[in-house]
Design a protein around this motif. Structure first.
Motif, short mmCIF file in Angstrom:
data_model
loop_
_atom_site.label_atom_id
_atom_site.label_comp_id
_atom_site.label_asym_id
_atom_site.label_seq_id
_atom_site.Cartn_x
_atom_site.Cartn_y
_atom_site.Cartn_z
N UNK A 80 0.82 -1.21 0.00
CA UNK A 80 0.00 0.00 0.00
C UNK A 80 0.86 1.26 0.00
N UNK A 81 1.94 1.25 0.77
CA UNK A 81 2.77 2.46 0.88
C UNK A 81 3.68 2.64 -0.33
N UNK A 134 4.19 12.26 6.12
CA UNK A 134 4.10 11.45 4.89
C UNK A 134 5.43 11.24 4.19
N UNK A 152 3.84 10.55 0.74
CA UNK A 152 2.40 10.65 0.52
C UNK A 152 2.05 12.03 -0.03
N UNK A 186 -0.61 13.50 -0.73
CA UNK A 186 -1.71 14.24 -0.11
C UNK A 186 -1.28 15.04 1.11
N UNK A 187 -0.10 14.74 1.65
CA UNK A 187 0.37 15.49 2.81
C UNK A 187 1.39 16.55 2.43
N UNK A 188 1.64 16.73 1.14
CA UNK A 188 2.55 17.79 0.70
C UNK A 188 1.93 19.14 1.04
N UNK A 202 -10.55 12.27 2.68
CA UNK A 202 -9.90 12.22 3.98
C UNK A 202 -9.70 13.60 4.58
N UNK A 203 -9.89 14.65 3.77
CA UNK A 203 -9.70 16.01 4.23
C UNK A 203 -10.92 16.84 3.84
N UNK A 239 -8.62 21.15 0.33
CA UNK A 239 -7.76 19.97 0.20
C UNK A 239 -8.58 18.75 -0.22
N UNK A 242 -3.94 10.33 -1.54
CA UNK A 242 -4.61 9.09 -1.18
C UNK A 242 -5.59 9.20 -0.02
N UNK A 243 -5.91 10.40 0.42
CA UNK A 243 -6.91 10.48 1.48
C UNK A 243 -8.28 10.05 1.00
#
Lengths: 574, 194
Positions: A251-252, A333, A361, A363-365, A461-462, A466, A487-488
């Motif tokens: 997954x990662x 991330x 990740x 999405x956490x940028x 996820x956000x 975002x 990926x959220x």
């Protein structure tokens, strides 16, 4: 060493190894696509499957073969995913639901590798090795074949009868662009497979696992329990990167220590993503007999890559935004062993190559750093683009640039001796509209239907800007066949699996159809005999500048309004 | 070629290549791994003095007590969105403006400062952010440094002895420019116990 110097050293090291590969790999690919000789194994294979390797295909036949081959792969992979519970080595995992199986099969056959599931919890070794990894090879081979066909069309010269029957310079007039079966077989057996064996062994040396041990329960140092996964990872990792696929074993993805254990395997993986797309301009230069043509593409790719890498790295190092400020750096991330500089280098490569892998990740940028990832995809994947698909996408931009410049300067619109007429222009115009239409159309439809919108937004996820960026990223990633994600988003729903699956299919095969039609159109043309003074010079730095600007001018007007609602709304003013 | 014949050709070619690429290729790589790089191929497993496998040098572990609080005798890893469950790798995927993540980061900073008896501004970024994989085995040398005194006290060791072990499990940038300096928490804690 300061962060700026670190980033420069990373890029310099990458440039050195890519430069070393440029000539030998580019020329080897040209040899693969033009050689008249078949190996013994290939002859046996052609006989077994009923292919006449000396047959030449005009573009409609070539396209039919591409579609048939992809359909066969799709059917076979879907079947494997739906019967996983019956296959050996499946670790007791159940079959995939129909919508997820459809999405996954489409995604791997289309070289996108969007993964709406968590691999270690969803697919066993049989599906990973015999299904997903196989399509990682074959989809990359199809992209290479299509690129070869387009280059062959550009290279077609005179009514020579001496060239080798199948793959040598196609004769003009007949309009044939090669033999798909030969191209795809050679791309697989002469390029991707041998290279993957070597790459897999190098990755093994670096710590990437390769076993069939299943999950091992251990008592941890502190006395807890941990389940260590195994699997044929190195073999799949090699083609995942080399074929710009991006479908991770875990997954990662490449953030997982078993896929990408050390800083040097990280740089090696970035190299693998870039090496085939970067060397294909040399292949073009060699096949058309004019290396300046290849270098123009190379410098354009390098300029766009540099633009994205520098700005993304600056944004991530600056670490604007509430969470990075509170934490002291934009490390959410990101892995400690790669740091920010190693993460953004990988992210630039993966968003610029249709790679879709991730070592951090996305999405956490930071808002603006993440925007550069989106922008890199929105530019149509030409910096440097996927293995094969990058070459044909940037050649489409070249055709437009040649026409525009010729119009402005009053020169003849000719590229490598081929006139750019109404038909060619129609085809390239369709090409550049396909991806934005699919991405924005799919987004509009999905957010326009009230219950669907509610469901999608509930799965982000956000919240706020975002959350919208997550959804936008998914549709652009599918339409341009990248496959990476913010990926959220909970993407494993029937609506998203189905719509994104359809977008991936159309985003893959409509452009291929257009490119093959363009190849056929060029292949039919006798090269023009205009003199150098009436033709547009397409080998100068000015033309590189024009190409870079054109890529941006095509992408920005269509996507800027969406960027303003998402990342710009989130990031500006902070 | 007729359309149906094209399809059959495609199917036959796909099947043959599936055998070569899907069975032959991974088996060859597995065999090479077993012979040439057996330790890496098996997952870089680490063993204690009794020879028992205690995890992988590449995969982070949690060092929490049964009540979920951090154990003072061990160096603590980064926060993990996966709870160091190696069968479910994952990052948090939360964005830079997420209110929950912002609150969590502030809380972690306060907790880490209290736990190690240092000022909040001495807590480095990796101590309060989750990694991409959720399985990051490494921390920054700064995060290790603020944990030395607490680990030494909990184990009745001198700080110098702990610091020497930390140094032995610290790696710099590869070739001076690749990646970041890092301390492997898994092998370090195993060595502390050994």
């Amino acid at each position: 060493m300061g962060d700026g110097a670190l980033a420069a050293a990373n890029v310099a090291a990458l440039a050195v190894v890519l430069a070393a590969a440029y000539r030998p790999l580019g020329d080897y690919l040209a040899h693969v696509f033009t050689s008249a000789r078949h190996t013994r194994a290939e002859k046996v294979l052609y006989r077994a499957v009923g292919v006449d390797p000396e047959g030449r295909q005009p573009w409609p036949a070539y396209l039919r073969a591409v579609l048939a081959f992809s359909l066969a792969g799709l059917a076979l992979l879907y079947l494997l995913l739906r019967t996983q519970h019956l296959l050996p080595g499946s670790l007791g995992l159940p079959a995939l639901r129909p919508d997820l199986a459809f999405n996954t099969a489409v995604s791997f056959v289309a070289n996108t590798n969007w993964q709406a599931y968590s691999p270690e919890q969803t697919v066993g070794y049989a599906v990973q090795a015999a299904g997903l990894a196989v399509q990682s090879f074959l989809s990359a081979a199809v992209s290479l074949a299509v690129a070869a066909a387009l280059i062959r069309g550009l290279a077609a010269r005179g009514a020579s009868t001496t060239g080798p029957a199948t793959t040598g310079p196609a004769t003009t007039g007949t309009g044939t662009i090669g033999n798909f079966w030969v191209d795809v077989t050679r791309s697989t057996l002469r390029v991707l497979l041998p290279a993957s064996v070597v790459v897999a062994v190098v990755l093994l040396a670096g710590g990437v696992v390769q076993n069939v041990a299943g999950f091992t329960d251990v008592t941890t140092i502190a006395g807890g329990t941990q389940t260590i996964p195994g699997g044929p990872v190195a073999s799949q990792e090699a083609i995942k990167m080399l074929g710009t696929n991006g479908g991770g074993f875990f997954n990662a993805n490449s953030a997982h220590p078993f896929e990408n254990p050390t800083p040097w395997t990280n740089l090696f993986q970035v190299f693998l993503l870039l090496v085939i797309p970067v060397c294909l301009p040399r292949t073009l230069g060699t096949m058309v007999g004019d290396q300046r043509a290849g270098r123009v593409l190379l410098w354009t790719m390098a300029a766009l890559f540099g633009l994205v890498y520098v700005s993304m790295t600056v944004f991530e190092l600056a670490g604007a935004g509430t969470v990075p400020q509170l934490a002291g750096a934009a490390l959410e991330g990101k892995e400690q062993r790669f740091g920010i500089v190693g993460s953004t280098l990988f992210a630039t490569a993966t968003s610029g190559t249709t790679g879709g892998a991730a070592n951090s990740m996305h999405g956490s940028y930071t808002a603006l750093g993440g925007m550069m990832l989106l922008l890199n995809m929105m530019m149509g994947e030409v910096a440097p683009g996927g293995a094969g698909s990058g070459a044909y996408a940037i050649l489409v931009m070249v055709v437009i640039a040649v026409f525009l410049a010729a119009l402005l300067l009053g020169r003849a619109p000719v590229y490598l001796g081929k006139r750019i007429g109404v038909r060619e222009l129609q085809l390239v115009s369709v090409f550049i509209l396909i991806m934005p239409t699919l991405a924005l159309g799919g987004l509009a439809v999905s957010l326009g239907i009230t219950p669907v919108r509610a469901q999608i937004l509930a799965g982000t996820g956000n919240t706020g800007a975002h959350g919208l960026t997550e959804v936008m990223y998914a549709f652009v990633s599918a339409a341009v066949n990248n496959g990476s994600a913010f990926a959220g988003l909970s993407a494993n729903t029937p609506w998203l699996n189905t719509t994104l699956g359809i977008l991936i299919l159309l985003g893959r095969f409509l452009p291929i159809a257009v490119v093959l039609a363009l190849a056929g159109s060029f292949a039919r043309q006798e090269p023009t005999t205009t003199t150098a003074t009436t033709e547009l010079p397409v080998h100068r730095p000015q033309f590189v500048g024009l190409l870079v600007a054109l890529v941006l001018f095509v992408a920005l007007p269509m996507f800027l309004p969406y960027l303003m609602l998402g990342p710009l709304a989130e990031g500006v003013g902070r | 070629m007729k359309p149906t014949r094209t399809l059959w050709t495609a199917l036959r070619l796909t099947l043959v290549l599936t055998v070569v690429l899907g069975i032959g290729y991974p088996l060859v790589v597995t065999a090479i791994g077993r012979v040439a790089f057996p330790a890496q191929a098996a997952g870089s497993l680490v063993r204690d003095d009794a020879g028992q496998v205690r995890g992988s040098a590449l995969i982070g572990q949690s060092f929490l007590g049964s009540d979920g609080t951090p154990l003072p005798q061990y160096f603590q890893p980064r926060p993990s969105a996966a709870g160091y469950d190696a069968a479910a790798s994952s990052g948090s995927n939360l964005g830079p403006e997420d209110a929950g993540l912002a609150a969590a980061v502030a809380q972690r900073r306060a907790d880490v400062a209290t736990f190690n008896a240092v000022r909040e501004d001495q807590v480095p970024p990796d101590a309060v952010t989750a990694s991409g994989s959720g399985l990051d085995p490494h921390i920054s040398p700064q995060y290790a440094a603020i944990q030395v005194a607490r680990v030494a006290a909990a184990r009745g060791m001198t700080e110098d002895a702990v610091r020497a072990l930390v140094a032995a499990h610290t790696q710099g940038r590869t070739l001076g420019f690749l990646g970041e300096p890092r301390v492997n928490v898994v092998t370090l804690n195993l060595a502390l116990d050994g």
